[in-house]
Design a protein around this motif. Structure first.
Motif, PDB file in Angstrom:
ATOM      1  N   GLY A  87      88.714  78.587  47.712  1.00  0.00           N
ATOM      2  CA  GLY A  87      87.663  79.389  48.326  1.00  0.00           C
ATOM      3  C   GLY A  87      87.310  78.957  49.739  1.00  0.00           C
ATOM      4  N   CYS A  89      89.293  79.131  52.124  1.00  0.00           N
ATOM      5  CA  CYS A  89      89.996  80.084  52.990  1.00  0.00           C
ATOM      6  C   CYS A  89      89.986  81.502  52.423  1.00  0.00           C
ATOM      7  N   HIS A  90      90.070  81.612  51.085  1.00  0.00           N
ATOM      8  CA  HIS A  90      90.221  82.928  50.455  1.00  0.00           C
ATOM      9  C   HIS A  90      88.865  83.531  50.125  1.00  0.00           C
ATOM     10  N   ASN A  91      88.631  84.744  50.607  1.00  0.00           N
ATOM     11  CA  ASN A  91      87.407  85.481  50.331  1.00  0.00           C
ATOM     12  C   ASN A  91      87.539  86.238  49.007  1.00  0.00           C
ATOM     13  N   ASP A  92      86.489  86.996  48.677  1.00  0.00           N
ATOM     14  CA  ASP A  92      86.540  87.856  47.494  1.00  0.00           C
ATOM     15  C   ASP A  92      87.346  89.127  47.742  1.00  0.00           C
ATOM     16  N   SER A  93      87.781  89.325  48.978  1.00  0.00           N
ATOM     17  CA  SER A  93      88.639  90.473  49.303  1.00  0.00           C
ATOM     18  C   SER A  93      89.603  90.052  50.414  1.00  0.00           C
ATOM     19  N   ASN A  94      90.600  90.863  50.653  1.00  0.00           N
ATOM     20  CA  ASN A  94      91.576  90.518  51.691  1.00  0.00           C
ATOM     21  C   ASN A  94      90.904  90.463  53.064  1.00  0.00           C
ATOM     22  N   ASN A  95      91.266  89.469  53.857  1.00  0.00           N
ATOM     23  CA  ASN A  95      90.760  89.370  55.228  1.00  0.00           C
ATOM     24  C   ASN A  95      91.814  89.963  56.152  1.00  0.00           C
TER      25      ASN A  95
END
Lengths: 186, 151
Positions: A87, A89-95
């Protein structure tokens, strides 16, 4: 507008007809149908969008299945270690700016679900084994395929190939597979 | 409007929730200690803290940071931050310095969670912070020294 209506009707009939055929197939699915459905299901499960995170200690990345850059490891909760957690780097949706893919609960799959290197039959037996599938019944397994992290496989964002079968068709195949006894190849 | 709590201060920003947090920190709040490196969450120059966790601000979107406690290099405080910055200074870790705010932010999280890290713990925790000057040996030594200070 008037000219378009017959076309719309035809499309609707095709869609409804297809759905009816699949539903009928689900109701009367036998082991042969189940095995045939699995033959398509496996193409999704062994696709990089799924397989890249069903790994032992570190995920793979991209369609080429290269090692994840930067290097990350599982950690005690499967979400990484210290300053290198999923988390971070990774969001709950694509960046779309950084092109970092994202979905809720982004993480490695549990250790009980290591799919790398398994044959189609072995993966099939693992998937239906409650001891190795998160204690899921066949019906719960189908429902699991609607969870946000798994749905990401159909919407991975730019630069990543989605899994090869449309989601609705995949769910129908799962239903056929389950209805026919969750048959597995040898 | 989106509210961001940065270094203890609440800021109202008229930005898209999909804007990378780094853009908001540097261009809207003028906190330029956090650096832009690769823009793809691969180098670590942009690491800040979100509720105490390391976060790569080029990749975390403003909408996901809203409601969380954001700390940049300008706002670090406490015994761990002091031990880390003191070790960095006493061992003269920095070469060009561009990556070092990200290195320090990651090192603080590492030591917050692991009071006595081994070389392997440091390697795994700091793996994603790239230094083109190659100060890795000094970074590792500084983290060990900070851990001793905190023991």
């Amino acid at each position: 507008m008037l000219r378009a209506r017959p076309k719309l009707l035809i499309v609707l009939l095709i869609v409804l007809g297809t759905g009816g055929a699949v539903w009928g197939q689900t109701q009367s699915a036998g082991a042969g149908d189940s095995l045939a459905a699995w033959g398509k299901i496996i193409t999704v499960l062994q696709h990089p969008r799924c397989l890249n995170c069903h790994q032992l200690n570190s995920p793979l990345q991209k369609d080429s299945r290269r090692m994840h850059i930067p290097h990350v490891v599982r950690g005690v909760d499967s979400h990484g270690v210290g300053p290198m957690r999923c988390g971070n780097c990774h969001n709950d949706s694509n960046n779309l700016t950084s092109r970092t893919p994202g979905a809720p609960e982004w993480s490695l799959a549990p250790v009980s679900m290591l799919w790398q290197g398994l044959s189609s039959g072995d993966l099939c037996r693992m998937l239906k084994d409650p001891a190795r599938n998160g204690k899921r019944s066949p019906e719960a397994l189908v429902e699991h395929m609607n969870s946000p992290l798994i749905l990401w496989g159909w919407n991975p964002g730019p630069g990543l190939e989605p899994v090869p079968i449309p989601h609705a068709e995949f769910i129908n195949l799962m239903n056929v597979w389950v209805a026919g006894g969750s048959a597995c190849p040898k | 409007m989106i509210t961001l709590n940065v270094n203890g201060e609440s800021n109202q920003l008229d930005v898209s929730p999909e804007m990378p947090l780094l853009w908001a920190i540097r261009d809207k709040l003028n906190l330029t200690g956090t650096k832009f490196g690769c823009g793809h969450a691969m180098c670590g120059a942009c690491v800040v803290h979100l509720d105490g966790e390391a976060a790569r601000s080029c990749s975390i979107m403003v909408g996901e940071a809203a409601g969380k406690r954001i700390t940049t290099i300008e706002g670090i405080s406490g015994p761990v931050a002091e031990a880390v910055t003191h070790a960095w200074q006493s061992l003269d870790v920095v070469q060009c310095g561009y990556c070092q705010s990200g290195q320090i932010m990651s090192a603080i999280v590492l030591l917050n969670e692991n009071k006595n890290p081994t070389d392997e713990d440091i390697n795994l925790g700091m793996e994603g912070n790239i230094c083109r000057c190659g100060t890795y040996v000094r970074i590792r030594r500084a983290i060990h020294q900070a851990a001793k200070t905190l023991a």
